[in-house]
Design an enzyme around this catalytic site. Structure first.
Site, PDB file in Angstrom:
ATOM      1  N   GLY A   1       0.840  -1.203   0.000  1.00 17.43           N
ATOM      2  CA  GLY A   1       0.000   0.000   0.000  1.00 17.43           C
ATOM      3  C   GLY A   1       0.862   1.235   0.000  1.00 17.43           C
ATOM      4  N   ASN A   2       0.281   2.372   0.310  1.00 13.43           N
ATOM      5  CA  ASN A   2       1.064   3.605   0.439  1.00 13.43           C
ATOM      6  C   ASN A   2       0.391   4.525   1.438  1.00 13.43           C
ATOM      7  OD1 ASN A   2      -0.678   5.618  -1.068  1.00 13.43           O
ATOM      8  ND2 ASN A   2      -0.427   4.026  -2.636  1.00 13.43           N
ATOM      9  N   ARG A   3       0.984   5.682   1.681  1.00 16.19           N
ATOM     10  CA  ARG A   3       0.572   6.517   2.795  1.00 16.19           C
ATOM     11  C   ARG A   3      -0.493   7.541   2.440  1.00 16.19           C
ATOM     12  NH1 ARG A   3       6.395   7.833   5.363  1.00 16.19           N
ATOM     13  NH2 ARG A   3       5.187   9.446   6.404  1.00 16.19           N
TER      14      ARG A   3
END
Ligand code: C5P
Length: 228
Positions: A29-31
């Site tokens: 995923g990412n932020r």
């Protein structure tokens, strides 16, 4: 300009991260918090548009009056966006994964006693923004985001050309008061032959100004009438 300049228009927005599954319990995923895209959706709705918001996994409530479609992966987001066309404007604020695991393990990947590491094979995802911009039913206005840690203008203008966008909104990530995991943002908005800085300001105010730019471009400056 009326205070609902987007009345009768359909605005399609993406927001949030995508999650690319590795196995039944793990993902890449990412932020991205989704807040910028949700703020754009709310601002477009406030400007009178019918709004479709395609959201990756985020902990946010949909703005009132906005049709929300929840997705998880880049592939699902691609499918949902294409199904939601046509639109007058597309704002791609989602942080879409560029790579996804080549295969998803059906069982939880286990470490063995002799394993020094694990190699994951990743393959490219399809570029939603570029595909929208090249679509036979291309929205009149296609807006991309560019999260950058350096060379903001050169990278953003590169994206404008490569993906055939009308506007690109660059934001510096990794600094306080901008980008991911922040309630404020500063956007450097570039188009062919122009630039405007929006912010630093709360994301709602930044979104309202960006939606103003979008609305202005959907109007023919000589007649003051909506562009077809
Ligand atoms: O090239 P880069 O990923 O930095 O471009 C960012 C822009 O492209 C964002 O607007 C993002 O939503 C969009 N994008 C996309 N599909 C991808 C990758 C990025 O729509 N697979």
């Amino acid at each position: 300009m009326p205070d609902t300049p987007l009345a009768g228009r359909h605005v399609l927005v993406t927001a949030g991260p995508t999650y690319e599954d590795i196995d039944p319990v793990r993902f890449l995923g990412n932020r991205s918090s989704g807040r910028m895209g949700f703020a754009v959706a709310a601002a477009a709705r406030a400007a009178g548009a019918r709004v479709t918001l395609v959201a990756g996994p985020v902990a946010l409530d949909a703005p009132a009056g906005v049709e929300r479609i929840d997705v998880r992966s880049a592939a699902q987001m691609h499918e949902a966006v294409m199904a939601a066309l046509p639109a007058d404007a597309y704002v791609g604020a989602a942080a879409v994964a560029d790579f996804t695991p080549a295969t998803v393990s059906g069982h939880k990947i286990k470490k063995g006693p002799g394993d020094a590491g694990l190699v994951l094979e990743l393959v490219r995802t399809r570029d939603i923004l570029a595909d929208v911009a090249a679509h036979p039913r291309r929205p009149a206005l296609v807006v991309g985001f560019a999260a950058e840690t350096g060379n903001l203008e050169a990278n953003a203008r590169g994206k404008l050309d490569a993906k055939k966008l009308d506007l690109v909104c660059a934001n510096r990530v990794g600094v306080p008061g901008s980008g991911f995991e922040s309630s404020d943002n500063t956007l450097e908005v570039y188009w062919n032959g122009g630039h405007r800085r929006i912010g630093p300001a709360p994301k709602a105010a930044v979104a309202a100004e960006l939606v103003g730019l979008v609305a202005g471009r959907l109007v023919d400056p000589t007649t003051g009438r909506p562009r077809p």
